[in-house]
Scaffold this motif. Structure first.
Motif, short mmCIF file in Angstrom:
data_model
loop_
_atom_site.label_atom_id
_atom_site.label_comp_id
_atom_site.label_asym_id
_atom_site.label_seq_id
_atom_site.Cartn_x
_atom_site.Cartn_y
_atom_site.Cartn_z
N ILE A 5 113.17 -11.33 -8.56
CA ILE A 5 113.86 -11.59 -9.42
C ILE A 5 115.15 -10.67 -9.61
O ILE A 5 115.35 -9.66 -8.91
N TYR A 6 116.13 -11.05 -10.49
CA TYR A 6 117.28 -9.98 -10.44
C TYR A 6 117.03 -8.98 -11.44
O TYR A 6 116.42 -9.29 -12.81
N VAL A 7 117.14 -7.65 -11.18
CA VAL A 7 116.78 -6.70 -12.02
C VAL A 7 118.00 -6.02 -12.48
O VAL A 7 119.00 -5.58 -11.63
N PRO A 8 118.04 -5.77 -13.78
CA PRO A 8 119.40 -4.99 -14.47
C PRO A 8 119.47 -3.43 -13.57
O PRO A 8 118.43 -3.01 -13.36
N PRO A 9 120.57 -3.06 -13.59
CA PRO A 9 120.84 -1.88 -12.94
C PRO A 9 120.12 -0.80 -13.56
O PRO A 9 119.67 0.16 -12.83
N ALA A 10 120.12 -0.75 -14.66
CA ALA A 10 119.31 0.49 -15.60
C ALA A 10 117.88 0.50 -15.08
O ALA A 10 117.35 1.57 -14.92
N GLN A 11 117.07 -0.87 -14.94
CA GLN A 11 115.85 -1.02 -14.61
C GLN A 11 115.75 -0.47 -13.19
O GLN A 11 114.67 0.15 -12.84
N GLN A 12 116.63 -0.70 -12.27
CA GLN A 12 116.53 -0.49 -10.72
C GLN A 12 116.75 0.84 -10.83
O GLN A 12 116.05 1.33 -9.96
N GLY A 13 117.64 1.61 -11.71
CA GLY A 13 117.65 2.63 -11.50
C GLY A 13 116.30 3.57 -12.25
O GLY A 13 115.90 4.61 -11.19
N SER A 14 115.71 3.26 -12.90
CA SER A 14 114.54 3.66 -13.32
C SER A 14 113.50 3.55 -12.16
O SER A 14 112.64 4.42 -11.83
N ILE A 15 113.52 2.60 -11.18
CA ILE A 15 112.37 2.27 -9.98
C ILE A 15 112.73 3.55 -9.14
O ILE A 15 111.93 4.09 -8.77
N ASP A 16 114.20 3.72 -8.78
CA ASP A 16 114.71 4.61 -7.90
C ASP A 16 114.36 6.13 -8.27
O ASP A 16 113.77 6.68 -7.42
N LEU A 17 114.40 6.24 -9.56
CA LEU A 17 114.05 7.44 -10.11
C LEU A 17 112.78 8.03 -9.88
O LEU A 17 112.49 9.26 -9.48
N LEU A 18 111.78 7.28 -10.23
CA LEU A 18 110.49 7.32 -10.07
C LEU A 18 110.03 7.49 -8.59
O LEU A 18 109.16 8.27 -8.40
#
Length: 444
Positions: A222-235
């Motif tokens: 799906i399309y993931v909002p940038p903030a949520q993608q940032g959370s995934i990358d941070l973790l």
């Protein structure tokens, strides 16, 4: 009531105290004029009273409903500014009849908005948990599955912050199964990410990685909002750093920083801080100053970056005294951040061992006080670390506590003839076994 309303509307004067009290018990017409009156009120208490009066209007026309939705939004903002968390909680209860006449999607938006508003008020963790539990019960009774799942996800996050890990985990396990059946990918990403954070808090890294992989798999569909993608990358960066893979962790932190920086999200400074941590851990502390002075780094100058710069300077100079000074001066930024603290503890131990090994190398017998003076650390601290290094076989020696000395032994070199003899005997055994098998085959 009517005369008080007309007097205020026509003359532009604020209501008197008795009119405000009366307004909270009766209703005002749900019109744009009433909203304008609330905005022009003398203070917040009068605005709140007027907005409560608008919500009590029994009209359910489309225009009245629209005005009430705006009144709820304005009232939520005012109560948040006044830090009236209990009033926000009671507002949710009072609005339940109103929720019955508006679409479920709008109900979900209002409920989540009020819960988020309570979260902005400091010291309301327990209130947020009880409020979410109340809303879960209400949504279950009203069969509002979509809203219930999101409130339960919020409740699990609050329980994790309150260190109620077992309750949060049991709540998430059931929620994940339900959401997977419904195939709600966006919510599934949030829940898998939350579960990964929960397992990481419990120091269960394999399960944390598995949940993060599940979140990435759902996000790819799906399309993931940038903030949520940032959370995934941070973790992802945090988990790679736990495995000492700092180069990969740095790349993930950089991606998270790019996402948060573009959104002006406050988490950008933490991503940048962890980027600098990775540079220090791979002995590239000289790069820290360049990253901080870059265009992106200059936006986030402050105690967090100053703390990492102090640690980088101490690492470059291999000075334990500067290292401890940095830890003391920037305690909130270093020791109270569990991610940074864990890695800096490892770095401190490594630096201490390297310095001690370098200092004791010329000696066969040396006073512990002399080593402590050279390294500028307390004697008991140095003695404890030396005993630990001896047990870990970092060097061969013993502590003579009566004399306060460290005795270092020469490393005993193992004679190579013994393992070579054992290898020869093993090879001869294999040859004999082979000959026996061959002779038995010929005899038969």
């Amino acid at each position: 009531m009517d005369w008080a309303w007309k007097l205020c509307y026509l003359s532009g004067f604020a209501f008197c105290t008795c009119s405000i009290i009366e307004m909270q018990s009766t209703h005002l017409p749900a019109t744009s004029d009433s909203l304008a009156l609330a905005m022009e009120a003398r203070d917040h208490s009068e605005s709140i009273a007027i907005l409560y009066g608008i919500l009590k209007d029994p009209s359910s026309s489309p225009e009245a409903l629209r005005i009430k939705e705006q009144a709820i939004s304005n009232l939520t903002d005012l109560l948040t500014q006044e830090k009236k968390a209990e009033n926000l909680r009671s507002l949710l209860t009072e609005l339940r009849p109103f929720f019955a006449v508006i679409p479920k999607a709008k109900t979900a938006k209002i409920v989540r908005g009020i819960i988020d508003a309570v979260a902005k008020i400091p010291g309301t963790s327990d209130l947020q948990i009880s409020l979410c539990k109340e809303m879960v019960e209400w949504t279950r009774a009203e069969k509002r599955t979509f809203l219930r799942q999101r409130v339960e996800a919020k409740l699990a996050a609050l329980l994790m912050e309150s260190k109620e890990y077992s309750e949060a985990l049991s709540l998430l396990s059931g929620l994940i199964k339900e959401v997977r059946r419904l195939d709600d990918k966006l919510l599934l990403v949030d829940i898998d990410l939350l579960e990964s954070k929960l397992h990481f808090s419990l120091r269960n890294l394999p399960k944390a990685k598995a949940s993060l992989t599940a979140a990435r798999t759902a996000a790819n569909a799906i399309y993931v909002p940038p903030a949520q993608q940032g959370s995934i990358d941070l973790l992802s960066g945090i988990l790679h750093a736990e495995e000492k893979d700092y180069k990969t962790a740095y790349s993930y932190f950089f991606e998270a920083f790019e996402a948060f920086n573009s959104l002006e999200d406050p988490r950008a400074v933490f991503s940048l801080k962890y980027m600098l941590l990775c540079k220090i851990m791979v002995s590239q502390a000289d790069d820290v100053a360049g990253i901080i002075s870059s265009k992106a780094g200059l936006r986030y100058l402050g105690p967090d970056l100053d703390a990492m710069k102090a640690v980088a300077d101490a690492h470059s100079k291999r000075s334990l005294k500067l290292f401890e000074t940095a830890l003391r001066d920037y305690k909130a930024q270093l020791e109270e951040d569990p991610i940074v603290h864990r890695h800096l503890s490892s770095l401190y131990d490594t630096l201490l061992e390297q310095n001690l090994c370098r200092l004791i190398e010329p000696y066969s017998r040396v006073e512990i006080t002399h080593i402590a003076e050279l390294i500028e650390l307390p004697v008991d601290h140095v003695e404890k670390k030396l005993s630990q290094m001896i047990l870990d076989k970092k060097f061969t020696g013993t502590l003579e506590q009566g004399a306060g000395c460290l005795i270092i032994f020469d490393d005993l070199k193992t004679d190579a003839i013994y393992p070579a003899t054992l290898d020869t005997i093993a090879n001869i055994g294999k040859v004999v076994d082979s000959l026996y098998v061959r002779s038995a085959h010929i005899m038969s």
